[in-house]
Scaffold this active site. Sequence first.
Site, mmCIF file in Angstrom:
data_model
loop_
_atom_site.group_PDB
_atom_site.id
_atom_site.type_symbol
_atom_site.label_atom_id
_atom_site.label_comp_id
_atom_site.label_asym_id
_atom_site.label_seq_id
_atom_site.Cartn_x
_atom_site.Cartn_y
_atom_site.Cartn_z
ATOM 1 N N LYS A 45 0.806 -1.238 0.000
ATOM 2 C CA LYS A 45 0.000 0.000 0.000
ATOM 3 C C LYS A 45 0.832 1.277 0.000
ATOM 4 O O LYS A 45 0.277 2.371 0.089
ATOM 5 C CB LYS A 45 -0.901 0.025 1.245
ATOM 6 C CG LYS A 45 -1.830 -1.181 1.373
ATOM 7 C CD LYS A 45 -2.672 -1.115 2.646
ATOM 8 C CE LYS A 45 -3.511 -2.350 2.862
ATOM 9 N NZ LYS A 45 -4.100 -2.445 4.192
ATOM 10 N N LYS A 47 2.294 2.583 2.327
ATOM 11 C CA LYS A 47 2.208 3.381 3.551
ATOM 12 C C LYS A 47 2.475 2.518 4.778
ATOM 13 O O LYS A 47 2.291 1.300 4.744
ATOM 14 C CB LYS A 47 0.864 4.109 3.638
ATOM 15 C CG LYS A 47 -0.335 3.217 3.610
ATOM 16 C CD LYS A 47 -1.609 4.050 3.623
ATOM 17 C CE LYS A 47 -2.803 3.113 3.634
ATOM 18 N NZ LYS A 47 -4.059 3.740 3.364
HETATM 19 N N1 C2G Z 1 -12.630 -6.380 7.399
HETATM 20 C C1 C2G Z 1 -14.023 -6.516 7.535
HETATM 21 N N2 C2G Z 1 -14.810 -5.416 7.620
HETATM 22 C C2 C2G Z 1 -14.266 -4.165 7.568
HETATM 23 C C3 C2G Z 1 -12.886 -4.010 7.452
HETATM 24 C C4 C2G Z 1 -12.071 -5.139 7.358
HETATM 25 O O1 C2G Z 1 -14.559 -7.647 7.552
HETATM 26 N N3 C2G Z 1 -15.091 -3.110 7.631
HETATM 27 C C5 C2G Z 1 -11.793 -7.590 7.281
HETATM 28 C C6 C2G Z 1 -11.044 -7.648 5.946
HETATM 29 O O2 C2G Z 1 -11.889 -8.136 4.921
HETATM 30 C C7 C2G Z 1 -9.908 -8.583 6.278
HETATM 31 C C8 C2G Z 1 -9.654 -8.311 7.776
HETATM 32 O O3 C2G Z 1 -10.795 -7.584 8.269
HETATM 33 O O4 C2G Z 1 -10.295 -9.937 6.113
HETATM 34 C C9 C2G Z 1 -8.400 -7.474 7.979
HETATM 35 O O5 C2G Z 1 -8.533 -6.304 7.212
HETATM 36 P P1 C2G Z 1 -7.251 -5.424 6.866
HETATM 37 O O6 C2G Z 1 -6.522 -5.122 8.101
HETATM 38 O O7 C2G Z 1 -7.672 -4.322 5.963
HETATM 39 O O8 C2G Z 1 -6.379 -6.486 6.097
HETATM 40 P P2 C2G Z 1 -5.682 -6.335 4.687
HETATM 41 O O9 C2G Z 1 -4.811 -5.118 4.669
HETATM 42 O O10 C2G Z 1 -6.713 -6.536 3.644
HETATM 43 O O11 C2G Z 1 -4.648 -7.542 4.756
HETATM 44 O O12 C2G Z 1 -2.860 -11.520 3.226
HETATM 45 C C10 C2G Z 1 -3.797 -10.536 3.084
HETATM 46 C C11 C2G Z 1 -3.539 -9.329 3.850
HETATM 47 O O13 C2G Z 1 -2.754 -9.524 4.972
HETATM 48 C C12 C2G Z 1 -4.895 -8.749 4.179
#
Ligand code: C2G
Length: 131
Positions: A45, A47
């Site tokens: 990302k 960041k």
């Molecule tokens: N999630 C959710 N509802 C949200 C936000 C996030 O169900 N409103 C879920 C995402 O779909 C994900 C989990 O929470 O399954 C973690 O989200 P993130 O921290 O955004 O993870 P991400 O950066 O997508 O990392 O190997 C894959 C990556 O490590 C996933």
Amino acid sequence: MKRVITFGTFDVLHVGHVRILQRARALGDYLIVGVSTDALNFSKKQKRPVYSQFDRLEIVKSIAGVDEVFFEHSLELKGEYIKQFSADVLVMGNDWEGRFDEYKSLCEVVYLPRTEGISTTELLAEIRASA
Ligand code: C2G
């Protein structure tokens, strides 16, 4: 005993994160969570997460229903992690729908709907706007 594995950054933890972890845990008896490293986040990302990978790991580990945590160093290592942790089910949010279907040869792959209306990105924007 059914072992479930899921992955995420879990930065600035919110209810969407908690719910997906609880729903993942409900699909089995043991929940393993791969917390993505700061370096993986940066490459994905461009960041840095607000909380360090060590804090994010500690926070996720403290959630009821999370049995084991580890650092996810690369998206490409999912197959290795599934084997290493003998996972029976891979759970991902449906923002990743279809992206991990290749692992269906190793375990069950389930995409769960995201919680509507909340995300770390939106939260940070709100905090910035009201600061
Ligand atoms: N999630 C959710 N509802 C949200 C936000 C996030 O169900 N409103 C879920 C995402 O779909 C994900 C989990 O929470 O399954 C973690 O989200 P993130 O921290 O955004 O993870 P991400 O950066 O997508 O990392 O190997 C894959 C990556 O490590 C996933």
